[in-house]
Write a protein that holds these residues in place. Structure first.
Motif, PDB file in Angstrom:
ATOM      1  N   PHE A   1       1.073  -1.332  -0.240  1.00 42.55           N
ATOM      2  CA  PHE A   1      -0.154   0.071  -0.009  1.00 42.55           C
ATOM      3  C   PHE A   1       0.830   1.255   0.027  1.00 42.55           C
ATOM      4  O   PHE A   1       0.562   2.109  -0.710  1.00 42.55           O
ATOM      5  N   GLU A   2       1.971   1.372   0.812  1.00 40.80           N
ATOM      6  CA  GLU A   2       2.829   2.754   0.852  1.00 40.80           C
ATOM      7  C   GLU A   2       3.293   2.893  -0.662  1.00 40.80           C
ATOM      8  O   GLU A   2       3.185   4.084  -0.826  1.00 40.80           O
ATOM      9  N   THR A   3       3.830   1.859  -1.111  1.00 40.10           N
ATOM     10  CA  THR A   3       4.478   2.062  -2.363  1.00 40.10           C
ATOM     11  C   THR A   3       3.255   2.172  -3.684  1.00 40.10           C
ATOM     12  O   THR A   3       3.482   3.171  -4.405  1.00 40.10           O
ATOM     13  N   PHE A   4       2.129   1.751  -3.373  1.00 39.11           N
ATOM     14  CA  PHE A   4       1.115   1.707  -4.544  1.00 39.11           C
ATOM     15  C   PHE A   4       0.592   3.318  -4.339  1.00 39.11           C
ATOM     16  O   PHE A   4       0.607   3.999  -5.524  1.00 39.11           O
ATOM     17  N   PHE A   5       0.524   4.097  -3.217  1.00 41.80           N
ATOM     18  CA  PHE A   5       0.250   5.239  -3.178  1.00 41.80           C
ATOM     19  C   PHE A   5       1.180   6.420  -3.405  1.00 41.80           C
ATOM     20  O   PHE A   5       1.035   7.332  -4.237  1.00 41.80           O
ATOM     21  N   ALA A   6       2.479   5.836  -3.066  1.00 40.89           N
ATOM     22  CA  ALA A   6       3.534   7.008  -3.200  1.00 40.89           C
ATOM     23  C   ALA A   6       3.815   6.826  -4.637  1.00 40.89           C
ATOM     24  O   ALA A   6       4.499   8.124  -5.207  1.00 40.89           O
ATOM     25  N   GLU A   7       3.696   5.806  -5.412  1.00 40.92           N
ATOM     26  CA  GLU A   7       4.034   5.928  -6.768  1.00 40.92           C
ATOM     27  C   GLU A   7       2.896   5.941  -7.819  1.00 40.92           C
ATOM     28  O   GLU A   7       2.969   5.914  -9.044  1.00 40.92           O
ATOM     29  N   ALA A   8       1.772   6.300  -7.125  1.00 43.58           N
ATOM     30  CA  ALA A   8       0.505   6.707  -8.021  1.00 43.58           C
ATOM     31  C   ALA A   8       0.520   7.702  -9.008  1.00 43.58           C
ATOM     32  O   ALA A   8       1.329   8.672  -8.742  1.00 43.58           O
ATOM     33  N   PRO A   9       0.221   7.587 -10.158  1.00 43.08           N
ATOM     34  CA  PRO A   9       0.361   8.361 -11.204  1.00 43.08           C
ATOM     35  C   PRO A   9      -0.097   9.752 -11.004  1.00 43.08           C
ATOM     36  O   PRO A   9       0.472  10.968 -11.235  1.00 43.08           O
ATOM     37  N   ALA A  10      -1.028   9.774 -10.319  1.00 46.11           N
ATOM     38  CA  ALA A  10      -2.080  11.410 -10.243  1.00 46.11           C
ATOM     39  C   ALA A  10      -2.999  11.024  -9.140  1.00 46.11           C
ATOM     40  O   ALA A  10      -4.301  10.998  -9.338  1.00 46.11           O
TER      41      ALA A  10
END
Length: 117
Positions: free
Chosen positions: A57-66
């Motif tokens: 989850f942390e990476t998923f949101f941190a690397e979200a495109p927009a």
């Protein structure tokens, strides 16, 4: 400050629960994907790649495109916690997503869920 265990949980381990919750109430996987895309900017293909990779989850949101700036309009409670009162940024993003999935499962119209108009 210790990280919450959920941060290291893969999105793929929770995603089927989002889909099952929606489908149990007559909604679709496509609608779940649309909500996730609205919140994060991930396309369906990019979302699937993140699920396949076991992204936490942390990476998923941190690397979200927009990340959608309109997400701050998401209010209410999830598990007795007011989402707008959650101070920790990653947990707040998780709660935003939880709240959107709850609204989908409760039959709310997509345009309302996606804060359109």
């Amino acid at each position: 400050m210790a990280k919450h265990r959920i941060y290291t949980t893969s999105v793929a381990s929770v995603y089927p629960h989002y889909v099952a919750k929606a489908e149990k109430k007559g909604r679709t996987k496509a609608e779940v994907d649309e909500i996730i895309g609205w919140l994060t900017g991930y396309s369906r293909q990019a979302l699937q790649a993140r699920l396949d990779a076991g992204t936490d989850f942390e990476t998923f949101f941190a690397e979200a495109p927009a990340m959608n700036p309109a997400r701050s309009a998401i209010t209410g409670t999830v598990c007795g916690v007011r989402v707008e009162a959650v101070e920790e940024p990653v947990m707040r993003e998780i709660r935003y997503l939880d709240k959107l999935i709850d609204e989908l499962a409760k039959g709310k119209a997509m345009e309302k869920i996606l804060r359109a108009g």
